[in-house]
Design an enzyme around this catalytic site. Structure first.
Site, PDB file in Angstrom:
ATOM      1  N   LYS A   1      -0.025   8.163   3.332  1.00  0.00           N
ATOM      2  CA  LYS A   1      -0.375   6.764   3.570  1.00  0.00           C
ATOM      3  C   LYS A   1      -1.137   6.579   4.873  1.00  0.00           C
ATOM      4  O   LYS A   1      -1.320   5.450   5.336  1.00  0.00           O
ATOM      5  CB  LYS A   1       0.913   5.917   3.609  1.00  0.00           C
ATOM      6  CG  LYS A   1       1.753   6.016   2.343  1.00  0.00           C
ATOM      7  CD  LYS A   1       3.099   5.364   2.537  1.00  0.00           C
ATOM      8  CE  LYS A   1       4.032   5.714   1.385  1.00  0.00           C
ATOM      9  NZ  LYS A   1       5.421   5.293   1.649  1.00  0.00           N
TER      10      LYS A   1
ATOM     11  N   ARG B   1      16.469   2.014  -0.647  1.00  0.00           N
ATOM     12  CA  ARG B   1      15.446   1.148  -1.232  1.00  0.00           C
ATOM     13  C   ARG B   1      15.890   0.604  -2.567  1.00  0.00           C
ATOM     14  O   ARG B   1      16.605   1.267  -3.322  1.00  0.00           O
ATOM     15  CB  ARG B   1      14.134   1.935  -1.429  1.00  0.00           C
ATOM     16  CG  ARG B   1      13.476   2.336  -0.142  1.00  0.00           C
ATOM     17  CD  ARG B   1      12.973   1.109   0.607  1.00  0.00           C
ATOM     18  NE  ARG B   1      12.677   1.410   2.003  1.00  0.00           N
ATOM     19  CZ  ARG B   1      13.126   0.685   3.030  1.00  0.00           C
ATOM     20  NH1 ARG B   1      13.871  -0.358   2.821  1.00  0.00           N
ATOM     21  NH2 ARG B   1      12.810   1.010   4.263  1.00  0.00           N
TER      22      ARG B   1
ATOM     23  N   ARG C   1       2.287  -9.159   8.176  1.00  0.00           N
ATOM     24  CA  ARG C   1       3.610  -8.781   8.658  1.00  0.00           C
ATOM     25  C   ARG C   1       3.583  -7.850   9.863  1.00  0.00           C
ATOM     26  O   ARG C   1       4.640  -7.529  10.402  1.00  0.00           O
ATOM     27  CB  ARG C   1       4.409  -8.150   7.515  1.00  0.00           C
ATOM     28  CG  ARG C   1       4.625  -9.083   6.338  1.00  0.00           C
ATOM     29  CD  ARG C   1       6.038  -9.561   6.226  1.00  0.00           C
ATOM     30  NE  ARG C   1       6.982  -8.480   6.298  1.00  0.00           N
ATOM     31  CZ  ARG C   1       7.485  -7.832   5.254  1.00  0.00           C
ATOM     32  NH1 ARG C   1       7.094  -8.148   4.042  1.00  0.00           N
ATOM     33  NH2 ARG C   1       8.367  -6.906   5.425  1.00  0.00           N
TER      34      ARG C   1
ATOM     35  N   PRO D   1       0.814  -1.209   0.000  1.00  0.00           N
ATOM     36  CA  PRO D   1       0.000   0.000   0.000  1.00  0.00           C
ATOM     37  C   PRO D   1       0.854   1.268   0.000  1.00  0.00           C
ATOM     38  O   PRO D   1       1.640   1.505   0.902  1.00  0.00           O
ATOM     39  CB  PRO D   1      -0.831  -0.113   1.285  1.00  0.00           C
ATOM     40  CG  PRO D   1      -0.227  -1.192   2.086  1.00  0.00           C
ATOM     41  CD  PRO D   1       0.704  -1.978   1.230  1.00  0.00           C
ATOM     42  N   GLU D   2       0.706   2.061  -1.026  1.00  0.00           N
ATOM     43  CA  GLU D   2       1.263   3.408  -1.056  1.00  0.00           C
ATOM     44  C   GLU D   2       0.060   4.352  -1.042  1.00  0.00           C
ATOM     45  O   GLU D   2      -1.063   3.918  -0.787  1.00  0.00           O
ATOM     46  CB  GLU D   2       2.145   3.592  -2.297  1.00  0.00           C
ATOM     47  CG  GLU D   2       3.276   2.558  -2.330  1.00  0.00           C
ATOM     48  CD  GLU D   2       4.284   2.769  -3.451  1.00  0.00           C
ATOM     49  OE1 GLU D   2       4.367   3.891  -3.986  1.00  0.00           O
ATOM     50  OE2 GLU D   2       4.994   1.813  -3.785  1.00  0.00           O
TER      51      GLU D   2
END
Length: 260
Positions: free
Chosen positions: A59, A250, A122, A2-3
DNA sequence: ATTGTGGCCTGCCCGC
DNA sequence: TGCGGGCAGGCCACAA
């Protein structure tokens, strides 16, 4: 994962529960509660109330309660799904499990009819009461070119890192960053402050257009670059072999030919 | 202040 | 067939 785009889908889905009365809160995972919050306090704060607005900044999904009650802030990490009345906000969540395990429910609000829950294998998401919205930057859906310029100005950090800095630009994650920099033809590792005015305007144009396209197509994984983010991947524009690097901490895929 | 790094969390996938 | 290590990245704590 999810962004900002996925959280916008979640926000729209969450609007279904507006004006329903909260009758119970289940928070079986203390880890998921942030900012010193404990399950009992969360329930005390919202049971009996109604959510009157579903907002989003970056977000962060925000549910305001009635009668000047608190605001519930929901974060989804990279594997969290919002599920309302059994309906998931997105059906294809990259890097998350495709399975559906009720054991992964980390928080659930039950209403006089239906429920809203976060299912997060997670446990990288979380719930916070009255989150600090002022620490977030310009939202990716509404940011202006002048605001983007301000977010990048004077920085020696990689432009990608600044784009993903939630305090500067809120809602851009790794996939969106790679996609819009690829569209704009800008090297992710360029110093943010080194971008010229025309480059900033170009980046802004492609940020708005790229995010708009991905929203219409169904998520941050629907960019033109996404399918080639893999060993052996080639630039969809000019066919050059893509380069994989770490930028801003990243994994970053970019085209060495047209991204400068 | 700014920037970079490492750790958290755990399902999944690859290679042995 | 089972197992172990690496990987994914949003976010935060911490260091320089």
């Amino acid at each position: 994962m999810p962004e900002g785009i996925e959280i916008e889908y979640y926000r729209r889905l969450a609007e279904r529960v507006l004006d329903r009365r909260v009758v119970a809160v289940d928070a079986p995972d203390p880890w998921f509660l942030k900012g010193g919050l404990i399950g009992g306090a969360l329930a005390d704060a919202v049971v009996g109330r109604r959510f009157v607005a579903a907002r989003r900044v970056g977000k962060l999904l925000l549910l305001d309660t009635d009668a000047d009650g608190p605001t519930v802030g929901l974060r989804f990490g990279m594997t969290g799904r919002l599920i309302v009345d059994g309906v998931a906000g997105v059906d294809d969540l990259q890097y998350s499990s495709q399975r559906d395990e009720p054991a992964w429910d980390r928080v659930a609000f039950t209403f006089d009819a239906g429920d809203l829950r976060i299912r997060d294998p997670r446990r990288l998401g979380g719930v916070v009461l009255d989150p600090d919205e002022s620490s977030l930057g310009f939202d990716l859906l509404t940011i202006s070119a002048a605001q983007l310029r301000r977010a990048l100005a004077g920085s020696t950090a990689p432009v990608k890192a600044r784009l993903m800095d939630q305090a500067r630009v809120a809602g851009v994650g790794n996939l969106i960053a790679d996609e819009v920099l690829w569209r704009a033809g800008i090297d992710p590792a360029r110093e943010a402050g080194s971008l010229s005015d025309p480059e900033i305007r170009r980046l802004h144009k492609h940020l708005r257009a790229g995010v708009g396209a991905m929203i219409e197509r169904g998520g941050s994984h629907t960019g033109d670059l996404f399918a080639e983010r893999r060993p052996g991947g080639r630039c969809p524009r000019d066919g050059a072999p893509l380069v994989r690097r770490t930028v801003g901490g990243r994994t970053t895929w970019s085209c060495p030919r047209h991204q400068r």
